[in-house]
Scaffold this motif. Structure first.
Motif, PDB file in Angstrom:
ATOM      1  N   GLU A   1      -1.122  -1.390   8.385  1.00  0.00           N
ATOM      2  CA  GLU A   1      -1.337  -0.556   7.204  1.00  0.00           C
ATOM      3  C   GLU A   1      -0.134  -0.596   6.285  1.00  0.00           C
TER       4      GLU A   1
ATOM      5  N   LEU B   1       0.591  -2.264  -4.544  1.00  0.00           N
ATOM      6  CA  LEU B   1       0.467  -0.836  -4.259  1.00  0.00           C
ATOM      7  C   LEU B   1       0.309  -0.005  -5.523  1.00  0.00           C
TER       8      LEU B   1
ATOM      9  N   GLU C   1      -1.910   0.191  -8.004  1.00  0.00           N
ATOM     10  CA  GLU C   1      -3.183   0.805  -8.374  1.00  0.00           C
ATOM     11  C   GLU C   1      -3.413   2.120  -7.631  1.00  0.00           C
ATOM     12  N   SER C   2      -3.179   2.101  -6.295  1.00  0.00           N
ATOM     13  CA  SER C   2      -3.395   3.334  -5.543  1.00  0.00           C
ATOM     14  C   SER C   2      -2.352   4.384  -5.901  1.00  0.00           C
ATOM     15  N   ALA C   3      -1.109   3.955  -6.188  1.00  0.00           N
ATOM     16  CA  ALA C   3      -0.061   4.904  -6.562  1.00  0.00           C
ATOM     17  C   ALA C   3      -0.397   5.599  -7.874  1.00  0.00           C
TER      18      ALA C   3
ATOM     19  N   LYS D   1      -3.325   6.160  -9.080  1.00  0.00           N
ATOM     20  CA  LYS D   1      -4.410   7.116  -8.830  1.00  0.00           C
ATOM     21  C   LYS D   1      -3.881   8.457  -8.353  1.00  0.00           C
ATOM     22  N   TYR D   2      -2.752   8.410  -7.614  1.00  0.00           N
ATOM     23  CA  TYR D   2      -2.156   9.649  -7.124  1.00  0.00           C
ATOM     24  C   TYR D   2      -1.211  10.284  -8.138  1.00  0.00           C
TER      25      TYR D   2
ATOM     26  N   TYR E   1       1.366   8.336  -9.973  1.00  0.00           N
ATOM     27  CA  TYR E   1       2.621   7.612 -10.191  1.00  0.00           C
ATOM     28  C   TYR E   1       2.739   7.149 -11.647  1.00  0.00           C
TER      29      TYR E   1
ATOM     30  N   PHE F   1       5.417   7.823  -2.748  1.00  0.00           N
ATOM     31  CA  PHE F   1       4.528   8.075  -1.616  1.00  0.00           C
ATOM     32  C   PHE F   1       5.144   9.100  -0.664  1.00  0.00           C
TER      33      PHE F   1
ATOM     34  N   LEU G   1       2.444  10.645   1.755  1.00  0.00           N
ATOM     35  CA  LEU G   1       1.513   9.549   2.023  1.00  0.00           C
ATOM     36  C   LEU G   1       2.161   8.494   2.928  1.00  0.00           C
TER      37      LEU G   1
END
Length: 338
Positions: free
Chosen positions: A279, A292, A294-296, A298-299, A301, A321, A326
């Motif tokens: 992971e 990383l 795109e996901s950051a 979304k949260y 960043y 994160f 996270l």
């Protein structure tokens, strides 16, 4: 001693693909505590940090490396500043001597403690009698901000006399010959001196190095580093660092925990290590830190306009994160992020 084919990643790739190297070097981090708070520190060490490695953890890491590399195993003792806990350092060396684990390649220090010549000689004599090959003194503009040159000079000259110059490492000799004078400089002027040092002796922008210094030197947009993955960094690193709590970091990738020797022996961590499957690591391995983003985002960043490179981007993302709780098992421990 293990063979390349014993590793989980190496077992499943094609014969002509690059293999994960055997770990042949391990840095035992006795503590995160350090009298200095250098802008280049990969591990965010400082006077207010803690953590003390037990003798049992140190010996377990040492034995685990021997289990991987055999007689090619190289141990270095570092921190933080290991001489803050000199009695612990001595206890580890005595135990290793008793167990016949072999020589210590290097013991590192910033020389903060080098005040009395008789004490220096006594400590060097102990290291010499307990299988330490070399002493390494860290001195550069970053350390010069916190440690008086007189201490560095006294330790270096005494060590050369007691151990022989071939057993004394100084990082870096040109700063010893022309000590940096930082006390009267502004923050901006200091950053310029640090930037000049980085040009001569490259460092990775991880830990505190990804803070003020990385921002000062930032000159790349995300698109310029978006194609850079971490495959080679993971596969080619022959070293690990083990922190006081047993956390294992690959190379100098501080704050990315790939295992813990209190739970799993180091040789078994190497056997099972497959960065292409684990992971978060699989994203870094295949796509690099830009993978990383795109996901950051979304949260929540917020991208910087410029970065100094992929390690700066990676550390900035991991700090985000960590701050948001996270990937806690991998993006850890708090000492690397606070």
């Amino acid at each position: 001693m293990l063979l390349l084919g014993d590793n989980a990643y190496n077992k499943v790739i094609a014969r002509d693909e690059p293999k994960l190297k055997l770990w042949t070097s391990a840095g035992l981090m006795l503590t995160y505590k350090c009298p200095a708070r250098c802008e280049c520190c990969y591990y965010n060490c400082s006077p207010d940090k803690g953590g003390i490695m037990s003798v049992e953890t140190a010996i377990a890491g040492w034995r685990g490396l021997i289990g991987i590399a055999g007689e090619n195993a190289k141990i270095h003792i570092t921190g933080g500043e290991p001489f803050l806990y000199y009695d612990l350092l001595c206890e580890i060396l005595r135990k290793a001597d008793e167990l016949k684990l072999g020589r210590v390649d290097v013991v590192e220090t910033n020389a903060y403690w080098a005040i009395d010549e008789n004490e220096i000689i006594a400590r060097l004599d102990f290291l010499n009698r307990h299988n330490v090959s070399k002493i390494k003194i860290s001195y550069d503009p970053f350390h010069a901000e916190f440690v008086d040159f007189d201490k560095v000079e006294l330790l270096y000259k005494t060590a050369c006399r007691v151990l022989g110059i071939e057993r004394v490492m100084l990082r870096w000799l040109d700063y010893f010959n022309a000590p940096p004078k930082l006390s009267e400089l502004s923050v901006e002027q200091k950053m310029s001196v640090f930037a000049d040092s980085h040009k001569k002796y490259k460092c990775r922008f991880t830990g505190r190095a990804a803070g003020k210094m990385a921002q000062f030197l930032a000159n790349k947009e995300v698109e310029q580093i978006s194609t850079e993955n971490c495959r080679k960094s993971f596969l080619d690193s022959k070293s690990v660092h083990i922190d006081p709590d047993g956390n294992v970091f690959n190379g100098v990738c501080s704050g990315i925990v790939i295992g813990n020797i209190k739970k799993t022996p180091l040789n078994e961590i190497w056997r099972n290590f497959n960065p292409a499957k684990q992971e978060l690591l699989n994203v870094l391995f295949n796509s690099g830190p830009a993978g990383l983003l795109e996901s950051a985002i979304k949260y929540g960043y917020k991208k910087c306009r410029l970065y100094s490179g992929k390690c700066h981007l990676c550390t900035d993302l991991r700090q985000f994160f960590f701050d948001n709780g996270l990937f806690g098992q991998i993006i850890s421990p708090k000492e690397c992020y606070n």
